[in-house]
Design a protein around this motif. Structure first.
Motif: not given
Length: 328
Positions: A41-53
């Motif tokens: 759910d929170q993934k939708k708000k994240i800037n895709q330039d950020i390294d995340f999983k």
């Protein structure tokens, strides 16, 4: 009790914050690497330039990922509005390097939707608390507090959030600097015999106005459901509507429950609604369920009514959020 974190090389943020990019830059300036682990759910708000999983669960796969990528004793794990429940095995796995930022004066206002509950309580004291995570929600030992008073312009949850974020950026930087400088913290246990817990809120389910309440209570309730939330709800002429941008007024209304909810006056930019205790509400924004402006359709003498079934449903069913957001 005193506590000191060891040398920190990595910070893993669990959850989401609008300040993610700021935190990453702060960490970078201090020579600390950053990584984000979040929910679907929170993934939708994240800037895709950020390294995340993304992890649906904090389970064996999560442990394997952490073990391969990080050295736990040199990594700080920070929960920011995380969607998961941290169970005992995960807490033990991450040891004393799992902490949470919570915006209240713990042990008061544990749980979710803190600012909405504070608006209902007319609590004007702002606090940001850093504490260790335990199996009980927001119950861990407190590492540090950052206390202030909400400014006069803070009225609805978005105002509270904006003020909180401004303070949080400064607080976060100060805290990470202290860790980097090997500061020893005075740890405080939370009292077990007092405090408060309030559950999460979802406006479409919980935001129904009880017109039998006193005017000030309704005023606070409408404010508590305002932006960024979907708004407090009622019906008028059998249409579901959402009310926002409200002021409280006294002098024109009838102090009787039979008059509650009646539109007393319509001005060019707001309507006046009678409450049951001599107060009235001046409401500037009214939308239907499709978020279309409903203001022009309202006439004096119309009445706002909330079906009893909606009030019962809001109070009888607990609101819960999971990794995919609101869950019925």
């Amino acid at each position: 009790m005193k506590f000191k974190f060891g040398k920190i090389e990595n910070i893993v943020i669990l959850g989401y914050s609008p300040l993610i990019s700021d935190f990453i830059n702060i960490n970078k300036d201090l020579g600390i690497k950053s990584f984000l682990i979040t929910s679907a759910d929170q993934k939708k708000k994240i800037n895709q330039d950020i390294d995340f999983k993304v992890f649906d669960k904090l389970d064996k796969n999560f442990k394997n990922f952490i073990s391969k990528k990080f050295t736990i004793k040199k990594t700080l794990f920070i929960s920011l509005s995380a969607r998961w429940i941290f169970k005992k095995d995960i807490i033990n796995f991450l040891k004393k390097h799992l902490i949470n930022f919570h915006s209240s004066r713990l042990p008061f206002f544990k749980g979710g939707a803190t600012f909405s509950w504070q608006i209902l309580a007319e609590d004007r004291i702002h606090n940001q608390c850093i504490h260790f995570i335990t199996e009980n929600v927001d119950a861990g030992e407190i590492i540090e507090n950052n206390t202030s008073i909400f400014p006069n312009w803070c009225k609805i949850p978005r105002d509270y959030e904006n003020y909180d974020l401004d303070r949080l950026k400064i607080f976060y930087k100060s805290f990470i600097k202290k860790i980097n400088n090997q500061t020893t913290f005075e740890i405080t246990k939370q009292a077990k015999n007092y405090g408060s817990y309030y559950p999460r809120i979802f406006a479409p389910k919980d935001g129904w106005i009880d017109w039998n309440e006193k005017g000030r209570n309704i005023y606070n309730f409408i404010n508590s459901m305002d932006d960024p939330y979907d708004g407090a709800r009622s019906t008028i002429k059998k249409t579901i509507v959402k009310l926002k941008k409200v002021e409280i007024h006294k002098g024109n209304s009838i102090s009787h429950s039979f008059a509650a909810g009646i539109v007393l006056k319509k001005y060019s930019e707001w309507i006046e609604i009678n409450c049951s205790d001599g107060y009235s509400l001046l409401v500037k924004e009214i939308f239907d369920n499709n978020n279309k402006n409903y203001f022009k359709k309202i006439k004096i003498g119309d009445r706002f009514v909330t079906p009893l079934t909606k009030l019962i449903e809001a109070k009888s069913l607990r609101t819960k959020f999971g990794i995919n957001g609101y869950s019925k």
